[in-house]
Design a protein around this motif. Structure first.
Motif: not given
Length: 273
Positions: A61-64, A70-79
């Motif tokens: 639904q959104t680009q950010a 998306f990839e930056q939030v993946l880093v956060l989700l991994g942490i």
């Protein structure tokens, strides 16, 4: 820097040996029930898959989100996944038992042992299987960084390591303070539910939240320190202000936890009295 005395070095080696024995016992215990271990690993994989699916729905639904791709939030989700593994592996099975120790009187036995009581209640019962949460979380961090063509510079890796360490210390301090309250309020289970609910907000960057809520999630319940700042350190979004906030909160919370524990022991009258 002042060098440790022979006595201090002896104490340090003693606690390192204890940690080694605690970890060895955890591995031995887990290997006795291997089917249970693999079932837990499967649960971890499925949980991470659901989290990724949910994140994908948001980004359809959104680009950010909060200025994060998306990839930056993946880093956060991994942490987040790695920290959740630490909670399951160390904090919940150890510090979570403080209430039981007080109710059953087993804390009296712990206090008679020739070891620091806070160290013992913090690390005696380690679960081995949640290591999969930690490894998969860190693996997701690496995957997302590669997808972004992120250069693994020494500076970025150092800031990530420092921020992740601050997150671990902060997470430990929060759990220790909450569970130590059981010395005065025997039923503190609701506090763990509150912690779990607030911890879930760490799945997203703190920039998603606005106004007073963002301030609360930075300074009161420091979600930003737990996941946002470590991720920012790796992807180059970290500011000096964020770093200073992380260090101050980590140092303050661990000292408060230590002080709170000592105060609790002074007021503890033991189960036999």
């Amino acid at each position: 820097m002042r060098r440790a005395t022979p006595r201090q070095e002896e104490i340090q080696m003693k606690y390192l040996r204890l940690m080694k024995e605690f970890l060895r016992a955890a591995v031995v215990e887990e290997m006795e029930y291997r089917s249970n271990f693999f079932a837990n690993v499967l649960s971890t994989v499925s949980g991470l898959f659901v989290s990724l699916l949910t994140l994908q729905v948001f980004f359809n639904q959104t680009q950010a989100i909060g200025g994060w791709s998306f990839e930056q939030v993946l880093v956060l989700l991994g942490i987040f996944n790695a920290l959740d593994g630490v909670v399951k592996m160390v904090l919940r099975p150890n510090i979570g038992r403080i209430v039981q120790h007080i109710r059953k009187g087993t804390l009296d036995l712990i206090l008679t042992k020739p070891v620091d009581s806070q160290f013992y209640v913090s690390f005696r019962h380690i679960l081995f299987w949640p290591i999969t949460d930690v490894l998969m979380g860190l693996g997701l961090v690496v995957y997302a960084a590669v997808k972004m063509n992120l250069a693994f510079t020494a500076s970025h890796l150092l800031w990530f390591a420092l921020m992740f360490l601050a997150a671990l210390v902060t997470l430990y301090g929060i759990w220790m303070v909450l569970m130590t309250m059981s010395f005065w309020f025997v039923k503190v289970e609701n506090l763990t539910f509150l912690f779990t609910s607030l911890f879930e907000t760490a799945r997203f960057p703190v920039q998603v939240y606005k106004g007073i809520l963002r301030a609360l999630l930075t300074y009161v319940f420091p979600v930003a320190v737990l996941t946002t700042f470590p991720a920012a350190g790796l992807i180059g979004k970290l500011t000096w202000t964020d770093a200073v906030i992380s260090f101050i909160i980590a140092i303050v919370i661990v000292f408060v936890a230590r002080w709170f524990w000592k105060q609790a022991l002074r007021n503890y009258t033991s189960a036999s009295s």
